[in-house]
Motif scaffolding. Structure first.
Motif, PDB file in Angstrom:
ATOM      1  N   ILE A   1      30.862  36.940  43.350  1.00 55.82           N
ATOM      2  CA  ILE A   1      31.657  38.120  43.022  1.00 55.82           C
ATOM      3  C   ILE A   1      33.085  37.930  43.540  1.00 55.82           C
ATOM      4  CG2 ILE A   1      31.945  40.600  43.475  1.00 55.82           C
ATOM      5  CD1 ILE A   1      28.890  40.799  43.616  1.00 55.82           C
ATOM      6  N   SER A   2      33.155  37.384  44.746  1.00 57.95           N
ATOM      7  CA  SER A   2      34.476  37.128  45.343  1.00 57.95           C
ATOM      8  C   SER A   2      35.287  36.168  44.474  1.00 57.95           C
ATOM      9  CB  SER A   2      34.276  36.562  46.742  1.00 57.95           C
ATOM     10  OG  SER A   2      35.325  35.714  47.107  1.00 57.95           O
TER      11      SER A   2
ATOM     12  N   ASP B   1      45.645  31.264  41.522  1.00 58.65           N
ATOM     13  CA  ASP B   1      46.441  30.765  42.645  1.00 58.65           C
ATOM     14  C   ASP B   1      45.692  30.829  43.975  1.00 58.65           C
ATOM     15  OD1 ASP B   1      46.358  33.441  42.127  1.00 58.65           O
ATOM     16  OD2 ASP B   1      48.303  33.888  43.082  1.00 58.65           O
ATOM     17  N   THR B   2      44.805  31.815  44.137  1.00 59.43           N
ATOM     18  CA  THR B   2      44.131  31.965  45.433  1.00 59.43           C
ATOM     19  C   THR B   2      42.732  31.358  45.430  1.00 59.43           C
ATOM     20  OG1 THR B   2      43.364  34.126  44.744  1.00 59.43           O
ATOM     21  CG2 THR B   2      45.379  34.050  46.075  1.00 59.43           C
TER      22      THR B   2
ATOM     23  N   TYR C   1      36.661  33.506  52.313  1.00 56.15           N
ATOM     24  CA  TYR C   1      35.421  33.885  51.641  1.00 56.15           C
ATOM     25  C   TYR C   1      35.626  35.112  50.763  1.00 56.15           C
ATOM     26  CZ  TYR C   1      30.503  35.173  51.120  1.00 56.15           C
ATOM     27  OH  TYR C   1      29.281  35.475  50.613  1.00 56.15           O
ATOM     28  N   LEU C   2      36.428  36.067  51.239  1.00 54.87           N
ATOM     29  CA  LEU C   2      36.678  37.276  50.445  1.00 54.87           C
ATOM     30  C   LEU C   2      38.072  37.186  49.824  1.00 54.87           C
ATOM     31  CD1 LEU C   2      35.218  39.901  52.933  1.00 54.87           C
ATOM     32  CD2 LEU C   2      34.175  38.999  50.849  1.00 54.87           C
ATOM     33  N   PRO C   3      38.234  37.730  48.639  1.00 54.67           N
ATOM     34  CA  PRO C   3      39.543  37.674  47.964  1.00 54.67           C
ATOM     35  C   PRO C   3      40.581  38.484  48.751  1.00 54.67           C
ATOM     36  CG  PRO C   3      38.038  39.079  46.747  1.00 54.67           C
ATOM     37  CD  PRO C   3      37.241  38.465  47.834  1.00 54.67           C
ATOM     38  N   MET C   4      41.798  37.901  48.930  1.00 51.87           N
ATOM     39  CA  MET C   4      42.844  38.596  49.677  1.00 51.87           C
ATOM     40  C   MET C   4      43.450  39.707  48.831  1.00 51.87           C
ATOM     41  SD  MET C   4      42.908  37.578  52.661  1.00 51.87           S
ATOM     42  CE  MET C   4      41.350  36.804  52.957  1.00 51.87           C
TER      43      MET C   4
ATOM     44  N   ALA D   1      37.025  30.944  37.877  1.00 51.30           N
ATOM     45  CA  ALA D   1      37.011  32.402  37.983  1.00 51.30           C
ATOM     46  C   ALA D   1      36.298  33.010  36.777  1.00 51.30           C
ATOM     47  CB  ALA D   1      38.419  32.935  38.095  1.00 51.30           C
ATOM     48  N   ALA D   2      36.572  32.468  35.600  1.00 54.68           N
ATOM     49  CA  ALA D   2      35.971  33.012  34.377  1.00 54.68           C
ATOM     50  C   ALA D   2      34.452  32.824  34.389  1.00 54.68           C
ATOM     51  CB  ALA D   2      36.584  32.339  33.150  1.00 54.68           C
TER      52      ALA D   2
END
Lengths: 279, 397
Positions: A33-34, A41-42, A48-51, A244-245
């Protein structure tokens, strides 16, 4: 008054064990999910978690007509395969659990054999057969093998459930004036419902997650299901992976299964037959 | 309501085993018939054949004069109460009892009236909305009865309906079953392995063994004039005492001592070619000699092992040394009651008057009512004394 007193230490002990199990199970889920919420870019920032979460990947896959088409294929094919397999498996399991007929052992053995056969060994023959009779890359082309492999599973689970239903209930129904069909529909079938729902969940998940047949027996959008379609996702450039996709798609296709399980789980009432007969 | 006729009915399973052999019985309208016997004697199979749950291999089954061999259970209009009750767990008590009526397409109002009526009779009114899982054993049993009663069938079939209840409740339900049957006057066939139920409930009792009918008669007939060793041993509690004996002129030499045969007994055994016989004495055919006075009979000296005072009676047990009575009938009985131990000698039970002055471990002088004594052929198990007392099998309905 419970015989076992739950001491605080005991409670904490169980809490820790539960936490470890949950952590083990949920790390990959949270991770994907993250990933799906990270921008390009990130993606490799090491956290571990999206900023700064972004829905970019989701809008990308929902803007992708291939993915939407695959989602429709997946839902349609799996629902049809599950429904057909359930009807056939219910009837077969009832017969196996209740009747003595010649060839009964052979049927049980054959269905077990089918489930033991490595699927990869069957892909080439199936491909040949399907291209020859013209159902390659169509819905029936996937539905048929799915039913074939779902049936042994269904027959085994369901016949176990049918065996648990006391036979005397059926005799009682007959004595009360029911025809065999009425006895099945009004007495046996309602009692077998938990088994039917359990089987529905198992069969649906098996079809939904299948990748092997989906990738080998399809060639276009006509029947390609989501697991197969995901492998065809492309990034912005040839050298870029659409991580990501793919993560977003994985999250999306998990949702129907969760819904499906939650919906049917409510109907799995344990101990439905209790009180029918003594002991 | 109907009469049921079984005409030389045979049940043979596909594997060749014979479950019921040549069963013939006429059950009158409103009669309460008990099928009794040890497990595996074919009594349940017979019931299932009447119900239509099992095919009849040979012979005819007629209900109200109509042959129903090939009719499905639902077309026979017979209700059945199962040993396990077989309640529908997904239905409430009301729905359970209404089920036969719903299938018969009875209109809703009639269903409600009939179920309420039956519920009242069985004291289930306040439980109608509950599921079987929330009921006690006795309540479940009553629901099963209610389901049979509601549609006023031609006959009730009951397959050991009380055997899953605890002892106290069983006695209570037994009287209730009898009361319901009497008030409805419905022909009833009741299967049990409990001889007490058989004796107390039935108009007539059918004793079966190994698929063969041993004797049909009223409880009193069976008790007083058992046709063979098996019936003698099966009916009655505590059961009949069996001792081997030898005929010596007009006397019987047995482990008890010498018993002089009354004329009736002597006449009955006169035709016996064998010298060896088995005598059967019910516990109540013994009495303390001082109480019995000088009534005709024999007196014997026995060392008492155990004396149990029950208040109303005294049970005295003593052991008769020497050979045990041996016969196929007796071995079947012993197997059924689990008493297949072979000790030294035979334990005899005597039921004495409460005033009897007997002490355990002491010699006692007991009087034996030889007029009521049964003498059985050792080979066939036939009761030699029964022929003289053979009564008609007319039903006192």
């Amino acid at each position: 008054m419970s015989a076992v007193t739950v001491t605080p230490q005991r409670r904490i002990g169980w809490g820790v064990v539960n936490a470890v199990v949950l952590l083990y199970a949920f790390v990959p889920v949270v991770w994907i999910i993250s990933l799906s919420l990270k921008g390009d870019d990130t993606l490799n920032d090491g956290s571990y978690l999206p900023m700064n979460p972004t829905g970019e990947a989701y809008s990308q896959i929902f803007g992708n007509s291939d993915f939407l088409r695959a989602l429709v294929n997946s839902i349609g094919i799996c629902v049809i395969a599950t429904a057909v397999a359930l009807v056939l498996a219910t009837m077969a399991a009832y017969a196996i659990a209740r009747l003595e007929f010649p060839g009964k052992r052979a049927i049980v053995a054959t269905s077990l054999l089918i489930s033991m056969f490595p699927q990869i060994a069957l892909v080439t023959p199936l491909f040949k057969i399907e291209t020859a009779i013209g159902i390659f890359d169509t819905w029936p082309g996937l539905i048929l093998p799915y039913i074939t492999f779902a049936l042994p599973l269904g027959i085994y689970t369901l016949s176990a459930f049918f065996r648990e239903i006391p036979w005397e209930l059926e005799k009682a129904a007959q004595m009360d004036g029911a025809t065999p069909y009425q006895a099945f529909r009004r007495v046996i079938a309602p009692l077998a419902l938990p088994g039917v729902f359990t089987t529905a969940i198992l069969v649906f998940i098996a079809c939904w997650n299948d990748f092997l047949f989906a990738i080998s027996l399809t060639s276009t959008n006509a029947a390609r299901t989501v697991p197969a379609a995901m492998s065809y996702f492309t990034g912005a450039t040839t050298f870029e992976k659409p991580t990501a996709a793919i993560a977003a798609a994985a999250v999306v296709i998990t949702i129907p299964i969760v819904l499906f399980v939650l919906f049917f789980q409510r109907r799995i009432v344990a101990g439905l037959t209790s009180g029918a007969v003594k002991g | 309501m109907a009469e049921i006729v079984l005409d030389h009915v045979v049940k043979r399973y596909p594997d060749g085993s014979l479950a019921v052999d040549d069963f013939s019985l006429e059950i009158a309208d409103g009669e309460f018939i008990i099928l009794v016997g040890p497990s595996g004697c074919g009594k349940s199979t017979t019931l299932n054949m009447i119900a239509g749950l099992e095919d009849i291999t040979r012979g005819e089954l007629r209900i109200d004069g109509e042959v129903v061999n090939d009719k499905a259970p639902k077309d026979r209009d017979i209700a059945m109460v199962f040993q396990s009750y077989a309640l529908y767990p997904h239905m409430t008590v009301f729905e359970n009892m209404a089920f036969p009526l719903v299938l018969a397409r009875v209109d809703k109002e009639t269903i409600k009236t009939k179920v309420d009526e039956a519920a009242e009779m069985l004291e289930l009114t306040q439980h109608l909305e509950r599921k079987p899982a929330n009921l006690s054993g006795g309540q479940r049993q009553r629901v099963a009865m209610g389901r049979a009663i509601v549609r006023s069938p031609k006959a009730f079939l009951m397959d050991e309906p009380l055997s899953n209840l605890d002892a106290k409740l069983r006695v209570q339900m037994r009287t209730q079953v009898a009361r319901i049957q009497k008030s409805l006057g419905t022909t009833t066939v009741y299967v049990t392995h409990d001889q007490t139920e058989a004796m107390t409930l039935g108009d007539r009792v059918v004793v079966m063994r190994g698929g063969v009918v041993q004797q049909v008669g009223t409880p009193t007939e069976l008790y007083e004039h058992p046709r063979n060793l098996f019936v003698g041993g099966f009916i009655g509690s505590p059961s009949m005492n069996f001792l081997p004996a030898t005929i010596e002129g007009d006397r019987l030499e047995s482990g008890l001592g010498t018993l002089t045969m009354p004329d009736a007994v002597r006449a009955a055994v006169a035709e016996s070619s064998e010298k060896q016989v088995i005598i059967g004495l019910r516990p109540e055919h013994f009495e303390d000699a001082s109480i019995a006075g000088d009534k005709p009979g024999a007196t014997v000296q026995v060392p008492l092992d155990i004396v149990e005072s029950m208040g109303s009676d005294v049970y005295a047990y003593f052991t008769v040394t020497g050979d045990q009575a041996r016969s196929g009938d007796l071995e079947d009985l012993a197997k059924d009651t689990g008493q297949d131990m072979h000790g030294d000698g035979t334990t005899v039970t005597a039921r004495l008057d409460a005033a009897a002055r007997v002490r355990p471990g002491q010699e006692a002088t007991l009087w034996v009512d030889t007029a009521k004594m049964h003498v059985f052929d050792i080979g066939t198990g036939r009761n030699l004394t029964a022929e003289t007392a053979e009564t008609t099998q007319a039903v006192e309905a």
